[in-house]
Design a protein around this motif. Structure first.
Motif, PDB file in Angstrom:
ATOM      1  N   THR A  23     -17.299  86.896  31.461  1.00 49.11           N
ATOM      2  CA  THR A  23     -16.459  86.246  32.471  1.00 49.11           C
ATOM      3  C   THR A  23     -17.219  85.121  33.164  1.00 49.11           C
ATOM      4  O   THR A  23     -16.678  84.025  33.363  1.00 49.11           O
ATOM      5  N   ILE A  24     -18.469  85.379  33.517  1.00 50.90           N
ATOM      6  CA  ILE A  24     -19.285  84.339  34.150  1.00 50.90           C
ATOM      7  C   ILE A  24     -19.474  83.165  33.197  1.00 50.90           C
ATOM      8  O   ILE A  24     -19.320  82.001  33.583  1.00 50.90           O
ATOM      9  N   LEU A  33     -26.116  81.079  34.514  1.00 53.21           N
ATOM     10  CA  LEU A  33     -26.488  82.379  33.957  1.00 53.21           C
ATOM     11  C   LEU A  33     -27.476  82.188  32.818  1.00 53.21           C
ATOM     12  O   LEU A  33     -27.193  81.479  31.850  1.00 53.21           O
ATOM     13  N   ILE A  34     -28.630  82.831  32.934  1.00 53.11           N
ATOM     14  CA  ILE A  34     -29.624  82.745  31.867  1.00 53.11           C
ATOM     15  C   ILE A  34     -29.234  83.700  30.735  1.00 53.11           C
ATOM     16  O   ILE A  34     -28.432  84.620  30.926  1.00 53.11           O
ATOM     17  N   HIS A  42     -37.637  87.531  32.382  1.00 55.21           N
ATOM     18  CA  HIS A  42     -37.773  87.160  33.797  1.00 55.21           C
ATOM     19  C   HIS A  42     -37.614  88.355  34.738  1.00 55.21           C
ATOM     20  O   HIS A  42     -38.365  88.502  35.697  1.00 55.21           O
ATOM     21  N   TYR A  43     -36.610  89.192  34.490  1.00 52.59           N
ATOM     22  CA  TYR A  43     -36.323  90.321  35.375  1.00 52.59           C
ATOM     23  C   TYR A  43     -36.820  91.643  34.796  1.00 52.59           C
ATOM     24  O   TYR A  43     -37.363  92.458  35.509  1.00 52.59           O
ATOM     25  N   GLY A  44     -36.555  91.873  33.520  1.00 54.86           N
ATOM     26  CA  GLY A  44     -36.917  93.126  32.872  1.00 54.86           C
ATOM     27  C   GLY A  44     -35.808  93.579  31.936  1.00 54.86           C
ATOM     28  O   GLY A  44     -34.754  92.959  31.859  1.00 54.86           O
ATOM     29  N   PRO A  45     -36.026  94.685  31.223  1.00 51.27           N
ATOM     30  CA  PRO A  45     -35.090  95.106  30.177  1.00 51.27           C
ATOM     31  C   PRO A  45     -34.005  96.101  30.602  1.00 51.27           C
ATOM     32  O   PRO A  45     -33.189  96.494  29.788  1.00 51.27           O
ATOM     33  N   THR A  46     -33.974  96.497  31.861  1.00 54.34           N
ATOM     34  CA  THR A  46     -33.048  97.560  32.252  1.00 54.34           C
ATOM     35  C   THR A  46     -31.663  97.023  32.598  1.00 54.34           C
ATOM     36  O   THR A  46     -31.463  95.816  32.786  1.00 54.34           O
ATOM     37  N   LEU A  47     -30.714  97.938  32.717  1.00 54.57           N
ATOM     38  CA  LEU A  47     -29.361  97.567  33.106  1.00 54.57           C
ATOM     39  C   LEU A  47     -29.339  96.967  34.516  1.00 54.57           C
ATOM     40  O   LEU A  47     -28.590  96.035  34.786  1.00 54.57           O
ATOM     41  N   LEU A  48     -30.170  97.483  35.393  1.00 59.05           N
ATOM     42  CA  LEU A  48     -30.243  96.913  36.747  1.00 59.05           C
ATOM     43  C   LEU A  48     -30.790  95.494  36.724  1.00 59.05           C
ATOM     44  O   LEU A  48     -30.381  94.655  37.539  1.00 59.05           O
ATOM     45  N   ASP A  49     -31.685  95.205  35.797  1.00 57.97           N
ATOM     46  CA  ASP A  49     -32.204  93.841  35.668  1.00 57.97           C
ATOM     47  C   ASP A  49     -31.097  92.891  35.236  1.00 57.97           C
ATOM     48  O   ASP A  49     -30.975  91.782  35.762  1.00 57.97           O
ATOM     49  N   GLU A  50     -30.264  93.321  34.296  1.00 58.85           N
ATOM     50  CA  GLU A  50     -29.121  92.500  33.868  1.00 58.85           C
ATOM     51  C   GLU A  50     -28.158  92.324  35.041  1.00 58.85           C
ATOM     52  O   GLU A  50     -27.671  91.217  35.282  1.00 58.85           O
ATOM     53  N   ALA A  51     -27.899  93.380  35.787  1.00 66.34           N
ATOM     54  CA  ALA A  51     -27.006  93.287  36.942  1.00 66.34           C
ATOM     55  C   ALA A  51     -27.552  92.310  37.976  1.00 66.34           C
ATOM     56  O   ALA A  51     -26.798  91.530  38.573  1.00 66.34           O
ATOM     57  N   ALA A  53     -29.476  89.684  37.389  1.00 70.15           N
ATOM     58  CA  ALA A  53     -29.287  88.330  36.854  1.00 70.15           C
ATOM     59  C   ALA A  53     -27.836  87.885  37.000  1.00 70.15           C
ATOM     60  O   ALA A  53     -27.561  86.727  37.332  1.00 70.15           O
ATOM     61  N   LEU A  54     -26.896  88.787  36.780  1.00 70.36           N
ATOM     62  CA  LEU A  54     -25.481  88.459  36.941  1.00 70.36           C
ATOM     63  C   LEU A  54     -25.175  88.148  38.407  1.00 70.36           C
ATOM     64  O   LEU A  54     -24.439  87.204  38.708  1.00 70.36           O
TER      65      LEU A  54
END
Length: 79
Positions: A23-24, A33-34, A42-51, A53-54
């Protein structure tokens, strides 16, 4: 009173984050959005890292789309 909350499996969380990412990418300004690979670096591999970034991309979109470049006021909870 007890509230029963369902838990989401990791696969469901990934699917939800993919939907938000899509959507973004479709509706927000280019470049806010990277890539998923960049998120991991940049952030890390976890789901929270993806969240995270979003979330950053959403804020960047709001800032770019604001007429004066300032944050929009928080919505009032008073009617």
């Amino acid at each position: 009173m007890f509230v029963v909350m369902e838990t989401m499996e990791a696969a469901e969380c990934r699917a939800a984050l993919r939907l938000i990412r899509a959507t973004i990418e479709e509706h927000c300004p280019p470049g806010v959005l990277i890539s998923e690979e960049q998120v991991k670096g940049h952030y890390g591999p976890t789901l929270l890292d993806e969240a995270e970034a979003l979330s950053v991309a959403i804020v960047a979109s709001v800032e770019r789309l604001s007429f004066d470049g300032t944050k929009p006021p928080a919505p009032s909870i008073k009617s």
